[in-house]
Design a protein around this motif. Structure first.
Motif, PDB file in Angstrom:
ATOM      1  N   LEU A  16       0.831  -1.204   0.000  1.00 54.65           N
ATOM      2  CA  LEU A  16       0.000   0.000   0.000  1.00 54.65           C
ATOM      3  C   LEU A  16       0.863   1.249   0.000  1.00 54.65           C
ATOM      4  O   LEU A  16       1.834   1.359   0.743  1.00 54.65           O
ATOM      5  CB  LEU A  16      -0.903   0.012   1.239  1.00 54.65           C
ATOM      6  N   ARG A  17       0.498   2.204  -0.805  1.00 56.99           N
ATOM      7  CA  ARG A  17       1.055   3.559  -0.771  1.00 56.99           C
ATOM      8  C   ARG A  17      -0.074   4.471  -0.297  1.00 56.99           C
ATOM      9  O   ARG A  17      -1.111   4.584  -0.951  1.00 56.99           O
ATOM     10  CB  ARG A  17       1.529   3.969  -2.163  1.00 56.99           C
ATOM     11  N   ALA A  40       1.167  11.899 -10.095  1.00 61.09           N
ATOM     12  CA  ALA A  40       2.462  11.596 -10.705  1.00 61.09           C
ATOM     13  C   ALA A  40       3.260  10.630  -9.833  1.00 61.09           C
ATOM     14  O   ALA A  40       3.912   9.697 -10.335  1.00 61.09           O
ATOM     15  CB  ALA A  40       3.252  12.884 -10.919  1.00 61.09           C
ATOM     16  N   ASP A  41       3.235  10.835  -8.526  1.00 54.01           N
ATOM     17  CA  ASP A  41       3.939   9.951  -7.604  1.00 54.01           C
ATOM     18  C   ASP A  41       3.366   8.541  -7.673  1.00 54.01           C
ATOM     19  O   ASP A  41       4.116   7.552  -7.713  1.00 54.01           O
ATOM     20  CB  ASP A  41       3.829  10.508  -6.183  1.00 54.01           C
ATOM     21  N   ALA A  42       2.041   8.434  -7.682  1.00 56.05           N
ATOM     22  CA  ALA A  42       1.394   7.119  -7.721  1.00 56.05           C
ATOM     23  C   ALA A  42       1.704   6.380  -9.023  1.00 56.05           C
ATOM     24  O   ALA A  42       1.863   5.154  -9.033  1.00 56.05           O
ATOM     25  CB  ALA A  42      -0.110   7.279  -7.550  1.00 56.05           C
ATOM     26  N   SER A  47       2.551  -1.045  -9.151  1.00 55.03           N
ATOM     27  CA  SER A  47       2.218  -2.323  -8.521  1.00 55.03           C
ATOM     28  C   SER A  47       1.557  -2.166  -7.151  1.00 55.03           C
ATOM     29  O   SER A  47       1.074  -3.155  -6.590  1.00 55.03           O
ATOM     30  CB  SER A  47       3.489  -3.175  -8.368  1.00 55.03           C
ATOM     31  N   LEU A  48       1.546  -0.965  -6.616  1.00 58.01           N
ATOM     32  CA  LEU A  48       1.025  -0.746  -5.270  1.00 58.01           C
ATOM     33  C   LEU A  48      -0.427  -0.279  -5.286  1.00 58.01           C
ATOM     34  O   LEU A  48      -0.840   0.459  -6.186  1.00 58.01           O
ATOM     35  CB  LEU A  48       1.864   0.307  -4.538  1.00 58.01           C
ATOM     36  N   ALA A  49      -1.190  -0.708  -4.292  1.00 60.89           N
ATOM     37  CA  ALA A  49      -2.515  -0.124  -4.073  1.00 60.89           C
ATOM     38  C   ALA A  49      -2.332   1.301  -3.556  1.00 60.89           C
ATOM     39  O   ALA A  49      -1.346   1.596  -2.871  1.00 60.89           O
ATOM     40  CB  ALA A  49      -3.293  -0.962  -3.069  1.00 60.89           C
ATOM     41  N   LYS A  50      -3.260   2.168  -3.879  1.00 58.75           N
ATOM     42  CA  LYS A  50      -3.148   3.574  -3.481  1.00 58.75           C
ATOM     43  C   LYS A  50      -4.348   3.959  -2.620  1.00 58.75           C
ATOM     44  O   LYS A  50      -5.476   3.569  -2.901  1.00 58.75           O
ATOM     45  CB  LYS A  50      -3.096   4.498  -4.710  1.00 58.75           C
ATOM     46  N   ARG A  51      -4.083   4.732  -1.587  1.00 54.97           N
ATOM     47  CA  ARG A  51      -5.154   5.244  -0.725  1.00 54.97           C
ATOM     48  C   ARG A  51      -4.839   6.685  -0.370  1.00 54.97           C
ATOM     49  O   ARG A  51      -3.709   7.011  -0.003  1.00 54.97           O
ATOM     50  CB  ARG A  51      -5.279   4.412   0.550  1.00 54.97           C
ATOM     51  N   GLU A 239       4.711   4.331   2.911  1.00 57.15           N
ATOM     52  CA  GLU A 239       4.841   3.042   2.225  1.00 57.15           C
ATOM     53  C   GLU A 239       5.724   2.157   3.096  1.00 57.15           C
ATOM     54  O   GLU A 239       6.885   2.494   3.330  1.00 57.15           O
ATOM     55  CB  GLU A 239       5.467   3.236   0.844  1.00 57.15           C
ATOM     56  N   GLY A 240       5.177   1.049   3.591  1.00 59.59           N
ATOM     57  CA  GLY A 240       5.928   0.242   4.553  1.00 59.59           C
ATOM     58  C   GLY A 240       6.258   1.081   5.772  1.00 59.59           C
ATOM     59  O   GLY A 240       5.387   1.707   6.364  1.00 59.59           O
ATOM     60  N   THR A 241       7.551   1.143   6.121  1.00 60.66           N
ATOM     61  CA  THR A 241       7.988   1.998   7.233  1.00 60.66           C
ATOM     62  C   THR A 241       8.527   3.339   6.754  1.00 60.66           C
ATOM     63  O   THR A 241       8.958   4.158   7.563  1.00 60.66           O
ATOM     64  CB  THR A 241       9.076   1.289   8.056  1.00 60.66           C
ATOM     65  N   ARG A 242       8.479   3.604   5.441  1.00 61.84           N
ATOM     66  CA  ARG A 242       9.047   4.829   4.894  1.00 61.84           C
ATOM     67  C   ARG A 242       8.033   5.964   4.897  1.00 61.84           C
ATOM     68  O   ARG A 242       6.837   5.758   4.728  1.00 61.84           O
ATOM     69  CB  ARG A 242       9.550   4.587   3.464  1.00 61.84           C
TER      70      ARG A 242
END
Length: 248
Positions: A16-17, A40-42, A47-51, A239-242
């Motif tokens: 997830l992003r 643009a970032d997404a 490959s990532l889901a976006k919320r 995203e993750g721990t970032r």
């Protein structure tokens, strides 16, 4: 020898992003720019889901509250495949209450509600106008408020959880378990929450309290950078721990 284990870095669910957007306050121009940055970032992470999580305070102070709500309502199709979560801020609470109770009108006008009425082409009553003038403004707003804007106000959530993060407009009351937090605190709290060094059980991401730059503490992240006055609307990307910040 015994010791304590450091708490793991908070993370959102894998794959997830997540983008959290701070207080917009009637600046549709800034929101449009920020949504373009998010798009643009997404696109760089197919490959990532976006919320996208909006932290509330879409209306008041800035002159484009109606346009902001239109942009928020169109964000999901504009940001292809993005899930959009809309939280309530204290300013949406005031606006919604005014639709049924003119006694909150003076407080709302003092907190920027005049700009919101103007965005719907309604002449705002002077702060100390007679009650009849507030009833007139209420009637006009009820008549011209689009049905989808009313459904938007009525459907706003108070909090959202994703992994180790809690998203809320204002914050939480220290010493109270997250599942027992009061709606009023989550929409309005300020000093007790901001001063607290307590581990709330989740990393709390909030708006409501203006700072020049995003504030990162061990227990909270504040992203209200005063967009209506500063021109800086901030987004926290997780995203993750970032963590990263996007801004206008």
């Amino acid at each position: 020898m015994t010791g304590t284990h450091p708490r793991p870095e908070p993370a959102v669910p894998p794959g997830l992003r997540l983008y959290a957007i701070g207080d917009v306050h009637g600046r549709a121009d800034l929101l449009a720019r920020l949504l373009a940055e998010i798009e643009a970032d997404a696109a760089r992470r197919p490959s990532l889901a976006k919320r996208v999580v909006f932290l509330g305070d879409y209306v008041d102070r800035g002159m484009q509250s109606k346009e902001v709500i239109d942009l928020v309502l169109g964000a999901a199709p504009a940001l292809a495949l993005a899930e959009v979560v809309t939280l309530m801020g204290n300013h949406e609470e005031m606006m919604h209450r005014f639709l049924g109770d003119t006694s909150v009108g003076r407080s709302w006008m003092l907190n920027g509600g005049d700009a919101t009425l103007a965005s719907y082409r309604i002449e705002p009553p002077p702060v100390f106008a007679a009650d009849a003038r507030y009833r007139q403004a209420q009637t006009e707003l009820l008549e011209c408020l689009p049905d989808r804007h009313l459904r938007f106000l009525e459907g706003l959530a108070v909090s959202h959880t994703a992994g180790d993060y809690l998203f809320v407009h204002a914050g939480v009351r220290p010493g109270v378990p997250l599942e027992r937090q009061r709606r009023e605190d989550m929409l309005w709290i300020r000093d007790r929450f901001l001063r607290s060094e307590e581990d709330f059980g989740k990393m709390v991401v909030h708006g409501h309290s203006i700072e020049e730059d995003p504030v990162v503490r061990p227990n909270r992240i504040g992203i209200d950078t005063g967009a209506y006055a500063t021109g800086k609307l901030t987004c926290l990307a997780l995203e993750g721990t970032r963590r990263e910040f996007l801004s206008t």
